[in-house]
Design an enzyme around this catalytic site. Structure first.
Site, mmCIF file in Angstrom:
data_model
loop_
_atom_site.group_PDB
_atom_site.id
_atom_site.type_symbol
_atom_site.label_atom_id
_atom_site.label_comp_id
_atom_site.label_asym_id
_atom_site.label_seq_id
_atom_site.Cartn_x
_atom_site.Cartn_y
_atom_site.Cartn_z
ATOM 1 N N LYS A 13 -0.201 0.866 4.808
ATOM 2 C CA LYS A 13 1.052 0.358 5.629
ATOM 3 C C LYS A 13 2.749 0.378 5.498
ATOM 4 O O LYS A 13 2.445 0.347 7.210
ATOM 5 C CB LYS A 13 0.863 -1.288 5.184
ATOM 6 C CG LYS A 13 -0.575 -1.728 4.953
ATOM 7 C CD LYS A 13 -0.691 -3.511 4.155
ATOM 8 C CE LYS A 13 -0.151 -3.795 2.962
ATOM 9 N NZ LYS A 13 -1.144 -3.343 1.604
ATOM 10 N N ARG A 127 1.204 7.576 -5.977
ATOM 11 C CA ARG A 127 2.257 6.982 -5.385
ATOM 12 C C ARG A 127 3.775 7.060 -6.390
ATOM 13 O O ARG A 127 3.587 7.682 -7.195
ATOM 14 C CB ARG A 127 2.181 5.607 -4.960
ATOM 15 C CG ARG A 127 3.801 4.832 -3.742
ATOM 16 C CD ARG A 127 3.403 4.061 -2.676
ATOM 17 N NE ARG A 127 2.955 2.715 -4.723
ATOM 18 C CZ ARG A 127 2.274 1.314 -3.542
ATOM 19 N NH1 ARG A 127 2.239 1.359 -1.959
ATOM 20 N NH2 ARG A 127 1.707 1.159 -4.264
ATOM 21 N N ARG A 159 6.026 2.209 -9.256
ATOM 22 C CA ARG A 159 5.722 1.011 -9.057
ATOM 23 C C ARG A 159 5.367 0.496 -10.457
ATOM 24 O O ARG A 159 4.424 1.474 -10.913
ATOM 25 C CB ARG A 159 5.370 0.123 -7.484
ATOM 26 C CG ARG A 159 6.864 0.020 -6.648
ATOM 27 C CD ARG A 159 5.394 0.161 -5.173
ATOM 28 N NE ARG A 159 4.799 -1.079 -5.655
ATOM 29 C CZ ARG A 159 4.146 -1.433 -4.216
ATOM 30 N NH1 ARG A 159 4.307 -0.889 -3.123
ATOM 31 N NH2 ARG A 159 3.026 -2.465 -4.534
ATOM 32 N N ARG A 170 -5.243 -6.308 -8.541
ATOM 33 C CA ARG A 170 -4.602 -6.279 -6.979
ATOM 34 C C ARG A 170 -5.661 -6.224 -5.740
ATOM 35 O O ARG A 170 -5.683 -7.053 -5.461
ATOM 36 C CB ARG A 170 -3.450 -5.058 -6.571
ATOM 37 C CG ARG A 170 -2.391 -5.772 -7.162
ATOM 38 C CD ARG A 170 -1.710 -4.447 -7.585
ATOM 39 N NE ARG A 170 -0.971 -3.565 -5.956
ATOM 40 C CZ ARG A 170 -0.489 -2.738 -6.539
ATOM 41 N NH1 ARG A 170 -0.185 -1.504 -7.528
ATOM 42 N NH2 ARG A 170 -0.001 -2.045 -4.917
HETATM 43 P P1 AP5 Z 1 1.496 2.906 0.799
HETATM 44 O O1 AP5 Z 1 2.089 3.384 2.919
HETATM 45 O O2 AP5 Z 1 2.459 2.649 -0.091
HETATM 46 O O3 AP5 Z 1 0.391 1.682 0.596
HETATM 47 P P2 AP5 Z 1 0.576 0.389 1.082
HETATM 48 O O4 AP5 Z 1 -0.561 -0.227 1.305
HETATM 49 O O5 AP5 Z 1 2.219 0.017 1.555
HETATM 50 O O6 AP5 Z 1 0.633 0.017 -0.234
HETATM 51 P P3 AP5 Z 1 1.190 -1.173 -0.766
HETATM 52 O O7 AP5 Z 1 0.756 -1.148 -2.695
HETATM 53 O O8 AP5 Z 1 2.131 -1.612 -1.229
HETATM 54 O O9 AP5 Z 1 0.034 -2.745 -0.879
HETATM 55 P P4 AP5 Z 1 0.735 -4.004 -1.205
HETATM 56 O O10 AP5 Z 1 -0.002 -4.901 -0.484
HETATM 57 O O11 AP5 Z 1 -0.900 -3.782 -2.487
HETATM 58 O O12 AP5 Z 1 2.031 -3.943 -2.421
HETATM 59 P P5 AP5 Z 1 2.712 -4.970 -1.538
HETATM 60 O O13 AP5 Z 1 4.010 -4.108 -1.507
HETATM 61 O O14 AP5 Z 1 2.583 -5.230 -0.441
HETATM 62 O O15 AP5 Z 1 0.694 4.243 0.591
HETATM 63 C C1 AP5 Z 1 0.143 4.020 -0.438
HETATM 64 C C2 AP5 Z 1 0.296 5.485 -1.175
HETATM 65 O O16 AP5 Z 1 -1.145 5.886 -0.711
HETATM 66 C C3 AP5 Z 1 1.799 6.781 -0.700
HETATM 67 O O17 AP5 Z 1 1.504 6.988 -2.261
HETATM 68 C C4 AP5 Z 1 0.695 7.585 0.492
HETATM 69 O O18 AP5 Z 1 1.950 8.472 0.605
HETATM 70 C C5 AP5 Z 1 -0.044 7.583 0.366
HETATM 71 N N1 AP5 Z 1 -0.638 7.395 1.715
HETATM 72 C C6 AP5 Z 1 -0.641 6.290 3.157
HETATM 73 N N2 AP5 Z 1 -1.549 6.991 3.409
HETATM 74 C C7 AP5 Z 1 -2.551 7.743 3.697
HETATM 75 C C8 AP5 Z 1 -3.421 8.674 4.154
HETATM 76 N N3 AP5 Z 1 -3.532 8.225 5.488
HETATM 77 N N4 AP5 Z 1 -3.284 9.563 3.518
HETATM 78 C C9 AP5 Z 1 -3.467 9.822 1.754
HETATM 79 N N5 AP5 Z 1 -2.600 9.129 1.536
HETATM 80 C C10 AP5 Z 1 -1.856 8.789 1.940
HETATM 81 O O19 AP5 Z 1 2.650 -6.218 -2.749
HETATM 82 C C11 AP5 Z 1 2.940 -6.076 -4.621
HETATM 83 C C12 AP5 Z 1 3.011 -7.286 -4.621
HETATM 84 O O20 AP5 Z 1 3.995 -7.717 -4.559
HETATM 85 C C13 AP5 Z 1 1.742 -8.131 -4.703
HETATM 86 O O21 AP5 Z 1 0.915 -7.771 -5.394
HETATM 87 C C14 AP5 Z 1 2.442 -9.641 -4.581
HETATM 88 O O22 AP5 Z 1 1.726 -9.846 -6.158
HETATM 89 C C15 AP5 Z 1 3.299 -8.984 -4.585
HETATM 90 N N6 AP5 Z 1 3.552 -9.564 -3.180
HETATM 91 C C16 AP5 Z 1 3.755 -9.320 -1.873
HETATM 92 N N7 AP5 Z 1 3.869 -9.817 -0.293
HETATM 93 C C17 AP5 Z 1 3.226 -11.300 -0.952
HETATM 94 C C18 AP5 Z 1 3.013 -12.238 -0.555
HETATM 95 N N8 AP5 Z 1 2.420 -12.222 1.210
HETATM 96 N N9 AP5 Z 1 2.313 -13.203 -0.904
HETATM 97 C C19 AP5 Z 1 2.296 -13.458 -1.921
HETATM 98 N N10 AP5 Z 1 3.007 -12.287 -3.409
HETATM 99 C C20 AP5 Z 1 3.175 -11.217 -2.424
HETATM 100 MG MG MG Z 2 3.602 -0.761 0.839
#
Ligand code: AP5
Ligand code: MG
Length: 216
Positions: A13, A127, A159, A170
């Site tokens: 994402k 990552r 992270r 997660r």
């Molecule tokens: P990356 O692009 O970083 O993936 P992402 O989908 O953004 O993954 P996240 O881990 O950030 O998602 P998340 O939903 O768990 O975390 P968030 O920060 O939103 O890519 C991942 C890795 O893969 C990178 O190294 C990249 O280089 C690689 N990659 C990407 N695409 C690739 C491909 N096609 N091929 C190969 N490699 C690839 O949330 C974190 C925490 O915050 C949650 O757990 C929760 O506690 C809280 N939180 C956040 N939002 C909310 C909400 N709305 N409500 C309640 N709690 C929330």
């Molecule tokens: Mg993310």
């Protein structure tokens, strides 16, 4: 236009949001980044949510909805938002609907990046993020080098919630609490499924092609 990028942890994402903002006049809103920033700058809210994020549970809807409301209040963000990781519960979906109505906007597309569970684990484990330029890299798939990254290596960090233990929680949280809301957007005719198992550039080409055909 406003978009939602949906998918499990590690779906890409953030990576695809970065690609989009490099080519379109849109602004990425990652609720995860907003929440991590609260922890980093040690606000009262940050102290309260740190253990929740590190365990892989969701932060409460009220907290998240207040942060998102602030984004809508900034007129520079009018009709140009990419929601990355929001909404994540049905209550957040309704809250977003209310905000869109209040601020006279709509969602044009919801991209769902679907990815296999074993791939997600490897991506999250590998990552690293630059704390200076915020580019997302991966020690297996998108290795930082002198061509794709100009900042010093010391800025590359993992992270805290990217441990093998937390990632499982997660992912489970995503399946139980978040994935079901896809049905809501599917019924509204807004959902576009994208195979997130593909290469980063292949995925982006599909997203770009779709966005170039939208006019609003
Ligand atoms: P990356 O692009 O970083 O993936 P992402 O989908 O953004 O993954 P996240 O881990 O950030 O998602 P998340 O939903 O768990 O975390 P968030 O920060 O939103 O890519 C991942 C890795 O893969 C990178 O190294 C990249 O280089 C690689 N990659 C990407 N695409 C690739 C491909 N096609 N091929 C190969 N490699 C690839 O949330 C974190 C925490 O915050 C949650 O757990 C929760 O506690 C809280 N939180 C956040 N939002 C909310 C909400 N709305 N409500 C309640 N709690 C929330
Ligand atoms: Mg993310």
């Amino acid at each position: 236009m406003n978009l939602i990028i949906f998918g499990p942890p590690g779906a890409g994402k953030g990576t695809q949001s970065n690609n989009i903002i490099n080519n379109f006049d849109l602004k990425q809103i990652s609720t995860g980044d907003l929440l991590r920033n609260e922890i980093k700058i040690q606000t009262e809210l940050g102290k309260k949510i740190e253990s929740i994020i590190n365990s892989g549970e969701l932060v409460s809807d009220d907290v998240v909805n207040i942060l998102v409301r602030k984004i809508f209040l900034d007129t520079k963000n009018f009709n140009r938002l990419i929601f990355d990781g929001y909404p994540r519960t049905i209550s957040q979906v309704y809250s977003l609907e209310n905000l869109l109505k209040e601020f006279n906007q709509k969602i044009s597309i919801v991209f769902n990046l679907y990815v296999d569970k074993d791939i997600v684990s490897k991506r999250v484990n590998g990552r690293v993020i630059c704390t200076k330029c915020f580019t997302i890299f991966n020690v297996y798939f998108e290795v930082p080098n002198s061509k794709n990254h100009k900042c010093e290596k010391k800025y590359l960090e993992k992270r805290v919630d990217d441990s093998s233990k937390t990632i499982l929680n997660r992912y489970e949280t995503y399946v139980i609490k978040t994935k079901p809301i896809l049905d809501y957007y599917n019924k509204k005719g807004l959902l576009i499924e994208i195979d997130g198992n593909q290469k980063i550039d292949e995925i982006y080409d599909k997203i770009k092609g779709i966005l170039e055909n939208i006019r609003d």
